[in-house]
Design an enzyme around this catalytic site. Sequence first.
Site, PDB file in Angstrom:
ATOM      1  N   GLY A 340       0.840  -1.198   0.000  1.00  0.00           N
ATOM      2  CA  GLY A 340       0.000   0.000   0.000  1.00  0.00           C
ATOM      3  C   GLY A 340       0.869   1.240   0.000  1.00  0.00           C
ATOM      4  O   GLY A 340       1.982   1.250  -0.550  1.00  0.00           O
ATOM      5  N   SER A 341       0.409   2.270   0.670  1.00  0.00           N
ATOM      6  CA  SER A 341       1.059   3.580   0.562  1.00  0.00           C
ATOM      7  C   SER A 341       2.403   3.674   1.255  1.00  0.00           C
ATOM      8  O   SER A 341       3.094   4.672   1.088  1.00  0.00           O
ATOM      9  CB  SER A 341       0.139   4.663   1.126  1.00  0.00           C
ATOM     10  OG  SER A 341      -1.037   4.710   0.358  1.00  0.00           O
TER      11      SER A 341
END
Lengths: 639, 377
Positions: A340-341
Amino acid sequence: MNAATPLKDHWKEQRLFLSRLVAAGVIMLLLTGVLVYRLVQLQIVDYQLFSELSQGNRLRIEPLAPTRGLVYDRNGNVLAENLPAWELVLTPEQVPDLETTLAELVRIGLVDVEQQNALATLVRSHRRFENVMLSNLSDEQAARFAVRRHQFPGVDIREGLIRHYPYGEAAAHAIGYVASISSADLEVIERREYAATSHIGKTGIERGFEIELHGGVGYRQQVVNAQGRVLLDPASRTESAPSASAISNLETLWPVPGRNLTLSLDIELQLAAEAAMAGLRGAVVAIDPRNGDVLALVSAPGFDPNRFATGLSQQDFKALNSDPDNPLFHRALAGTYPPGSVVKPFLGLAALHHLEIEPSAREMCPGFFVLPGNTHRYRDWRPQGHGLVDLHDAIVQSCDVFYYRLAVELGIDTIEQFLKSFGFGAPTGIDISGERGGVVPSREWKRTRFSRREDQVWFPGETVITGIGQGFTAVTPIQLAHATAVLASRGTAYRPRLVIAAEDRVTGDVTEFMPIGLGRVEVEESQWQYIHEAMLGVTEEPQGSGFTAMRGAPYRVAGKTGTAQVYSIAQEEEYDEENVAERLRDHGLFIAFAPAENPVISLAVVVENGGGGASAAAPVARAVLDAFFAGEEYVTREH
Amino acid sequence: MSLGSIELGRHPAAGLRPLSFRGIVVDFPLLATILAICAYGLIVLYSALEENSSLLLRQGVRLGIALGAFVVVSQIPPRLLRLWTPWVFCVGVGLLALVTVSGDMGGGAQRWLDLGIIRFQPSEIMKLAVPMMVAWFMHERTLPPKFSQLFVLMFIVFLPAILIARQPDLGTALLVVAAGGITILLAGVSLRVIGFAGVLAVGSAPLLWHFMRDYQRARVMTFLNPESDPLGAGYNIIQSKIALGSGGLFGKGWLNGTQAHLEFLPERSTDFVFAVMGEEFGLLGLLLLLALYLALIGRGLFIATQAQETFTRLLAGTLSLTFFFYVFVNAGMVCGLLPIVGVPLPFVSAGGTSMVTLMAGFGMLVAIKGNKKLLAP
């Protein structure tokens, strides 16, 4: 007749043959003489000695188990030790009927009925003179056996040591556990080294450093009677004394104890991290970026390794193994998650390094991104968009659209090469086994990973979502912590390690292991600084995604949240946490290092199905960092 | 006609004998000695097999089969044996190659060739085929072999030996090399060549040692000195020395060996049966066995001296000396003179494979003896 062909001279040939035959006959008689001489020596000269050895009292070689090395944490707390215990031992060659004996032992409650068949197999896979440990006995059980001892020829109790983990569940995955040697283990170990040993390391440090911890076997010769009871033991010369010549021939070779290991783990920090993960599934890894020392290695939920050391019934093992929360699985090393981020600081650095973008250049984020010539909308997590953002803002607010564009500009080949330089996509090489490599996708990876032709093509859309750590990318928590450590140290990489020193218990010598450098990631100093400041913004700017969790911390934290999608949402659908089953909920991730200006700890937290990184993972990180900086060693560094 | 050997049907007076005996070739001293050893062996085996008569019966059946092979082979004229030799050798090497290939595919042990009903070890054939082939090769040529011919002989010996060693069955490979080597020595290869080979063997040892890894060296050391490993390889040899030594001069008596009967002695019915004999019948019992063996070998060597052509001469000499080699290696191993290699005690150890080969070899000796007069002018 052809004159060139020499005639056979039969007489000469026969004479040659005869001379050879006579020579062979003489050699044969000489060898027979040697043989007879040897037999006379054995049967006449040494008759008395051998006769005593064989008559009634015979020699038995009793292997002696080495004591297993202890395991300490970095501050000298004992993580694995040996406690005295009673062991029930069987010598196959002295047992008249194995099945009956085992059944009888089950009847008086000394052997678990479920173990009966497995034990029978285990006994048969040993040689007839090798001792086999059947079970650990309590004091009460040992007493019960002692009064019935005469009914069990070939079975005895001996004082042994049992492995004990004083902290129970704490760091169970890192330390691992020992359990009874199985028939499968026997295939791969050096059997004579384990002749007296009943347990062997199965996971973690216990397995990875099995050779160091185990030590070397010893043996002693004993005189035993026909039932296998010891009549004379050189180690304890208190028993009735047979003839002098028998004693003088008994040898003892003491075992070499295993080495004590000191781990990089800080058990207090480990306990704090496990407390923060209570009730959650996931992993926490803390690494010292200055040398690769693993300070905490949590995989939640955990299990109690002591149950394996004392003997786990098959039923209990099955229950543990089929638990849907999978407590035996080492998530920190083998769990692979979409990052993810949390991948954004790394790709941001890639953009600064490779694209030479203007750090303050602002781009519009309308809440979605569209590839040229395509209608598919890649959405931002914030439907209304972030407005005009530069790279700093994109990291602080975790703007997806900015990174979609960045990924396309970088291209998958550059992304792959840059992420791999931080150790993603391959095992970090930590000194225990069971680690997985994860995936950094590339054109080449897709070609070899899929068999169908149409699956092997790399699509531009796959580059887009790689920009926010979705798609094929998969990382392990240890990789995340390691990569964060590289980021924290501005490019210097060390191999993560658990064992920092080993002590030889015979000489007392301590070997301290040097950190192993893995080279450097070369990026300009100003670019490191830019990313560090952006990650500081994550926890210190009000719109930063880690602001809430880190508010009020007495130390400065550089961090990044991540939320990894487990469940695909259709194009026009909304992600609704309430409606998504618990197992399909997003994973929460958080990476951090602190203190930001002079990092001494780097951290990765993964909370499975915890929802967002800000809400699920960042608070865990806060708890771990608070525990870490509560130690007085770091108080002076605070501003 | 010599004292012990009769050749029914070839003598003018043979017409008086019953027809059913026509052409039967027998050598009574040889046969009597073999039967004496076998009978002695069965008595010891009965004790080693813990008085289990059905196991003993199975050994008796194996012995019967082996004696059958002995009788059949003894009737083959040596001329035919010689003519068949290249074929036997080639088929044997072919089978060895086949075992290697099929074993490679099976991924397991590669010694056995499965023919559906029976399984056998082609390497066993080579114990006879290699010396036969060497003798065949030298038969047409003058002795001693020329230097260039040595290379052919080396090829004959080492091709099957390497195939067998690859199985991996180093023990049998060693026996095959020994058999072929003995034939070459008997063929009169010059002392200089023998000396050179010896120097080469001794000289290459340190070189080999230098290139070995530590764990390989440790294995060699255990092989040479098993008593350094009392829990593993040394266990057998310690127990067998106790068995032998405690037997003394007269032994503990039949069925009274404690080492064997209380199962302290491993492999007591196969490779270590010599120790059982020593424990129960003492030094005298062992000397009796050795005397019987020497009588048998002496008879074989006598037959070799009487043989009148190169092939039979070399073959007869080799068969006798190889037999001694087996006895010495087994006995030497049991009393701790030699490292432990899996060589059974001829005609005594339980097991049938090598017994058939041995009996066939003695069958050849009888055939050689019996056909002597055919070749005499």
